[in-house]
Design a protein around this motif. Structure first.
Motif, mmCIF file in Angstrom:
data_model
loop_
_atom_site.group_PDB
_atom_site.id
_atom_site.type_symbol
_atom_site.label_atom_id
_atom_site.label_comp_id
_atom_site.label_asym_id
_atom_site.label_seq_id
_atom_site.Cartn_x
_atom_site.Cartn_y
_atom_site.Cartn_z
ATOM 1 N N LEU A 37 -67.750 22.185 88.614
ATOM 2 C CA LEU A 37 -68.920 23.064 88.558
ATOM 3 C C LEU A 37 -68.589 24.453 89.082
ATOM 4 N N LEU A 38 -67.711 24.519 90.069
ATOM 5 C CA LEU A 38 -67.337 25.831 90.619
ATOM 6 C C LEU A 38 -66.451 26.604 89.641
ATOM 7 N N ILE A 39 -65.682 25.894 88.842
ATOM 8 C CA ILE A 39 -64.919 26.570 87.786
ATOM 9 C C ILE A 39 -65.879 27.199 86.786
ATOM 10 N N VAL A 40 -66.931 26.467 86.419
ATOM 11 C CA VAL A 40 -67.956 27.034 85.539
ATOM 12 C C VAL A 40 -68.550 28.285 86.173
ATOM 13 N N ARG A 41 -68.863 28.211 87.451
ATOM 14 C CA ARG A 41 -69.410 29.367 88.168
ATOM 15 C C ARG A 41 -68.486 30.580 88.066
ATOM 16 N N GLU A 42 -67.201 30.366 88.276
ATOM 17 C CA GLU A 42 -66.254 31.476 88.263
ATOM 18 C C GLU A 42 -66.115 32.103 86.880
ATOM 19 N N LEU A 43 -66.443 31.345 85.835
ATOM 20 C CA LEU A 43 -66.306 31.858 84.468
ATOM 21 C C LEU A 43 -67.602 32.436 83.916
#
Length: 232
Positions: A37-43
């Motif tokens: 989910l944090l990867i999604v946030r960063e993108l």
């Protein structure tokens, strides 16, 4: 066959996490694994290189990040592409379906910050700071606010446009009626932690150019909800 395909996409050779038809259960399989989910946030603000993703997620190892990116690409949440010359580097970006996860992430954020365990002084990435503004803006306060605000957060730049409709933020060279030059943790301490702008400036971690009155107004547009158990 369908179940086997899903298992392969999720990168799990043994079994799925849940045997549950609920959409929430499937969402947890798609992006519920640690860091996903944090990867999604960063993108959420556009394509990022592998190293840029690691910089925004300092606790993740290169091996785990590689695994998560491959799994999320197989599931259609993100995609890889190579930028044209002169950059000629590989980047990762969300698919339209990946971007559609933002409302769910925002609602989770609004829900979670009510917990007494929420600590606004912990590390904060630039993308996290900007997404928090899109999440926490109070439109009853921003209705009379019409301005563009720039942010220089280390090597990253953003421009926010605020009006009665809310806030729109994009990556870009910082410009606008006022520009904040700082780091994400300092910015969070001023916006969410009650720290004064002057204190951060005196500490040498914040520099403001442009309309200072506008800067003072801007940092009040994002009130956090009351903590659970707090007196109403």
């Amino acid at each position: 066959m369908k179940s086997q395909k899903i298992t392969i996409l999720l990168g799990r050779a043994d079994k799925r996490w849940y045997d549950d038809a609920c959409g929430t259960a499937l969402a947890m399989e798609l992006i519920g694994e640690r860091w996903s989910l944090l990867i999604v946030r960063e993108l959420m603000f556009g394509p990022r290189r592998f190293g840029e993703l690691r910089a925004g997620l300092p606790g993740i190892s290169a091996n785990v990040l590689t695994q998560r990116l491959a799994s999320m690409e197989a599931m259609g949440i993100l995609a890889r592409r190579k930028l044209p010359p002169p950059a000629s580097v590989q980047v990762y970006e969300l698919t339209p379906w990946g971007y559609a996860a933002e409302p769910a992430i925002q609602e989770l954020g609004r829900w979670a910050v009510q917990s007494p365990l929420h600590d606004a002084t912990l590390p904060f990435s630039a993308a996290s700071a900007m997404l928090s503004f899109r999440t926490m803006i109070d439109r009853s306060r921003s209705g009379a606010f019409a301005a563009s605000v720039g942010f220089r957060l280390g090597a990253e730049g953003f421009v926010a446009v605020v009006d009665s409709a809310g806030i729109v933020i994009r990556r870009g060279e910082p410009s606008g009626d006022v520009v904040f030059e700082t780091d994400p943790v300092t910015l969070a301490s001023v916006v969410y932690g009650g720290r004064s702008i002057s204190d951060a400036e005196n500490a040498g971690t914040l520099r403001i150019t442009g309309d200072r009155a506008l800067a003072s107004s801007f940092v009040t547009l994002f009130p956090l909800p009351a903590k659970l158990g707090a007196a109403q």
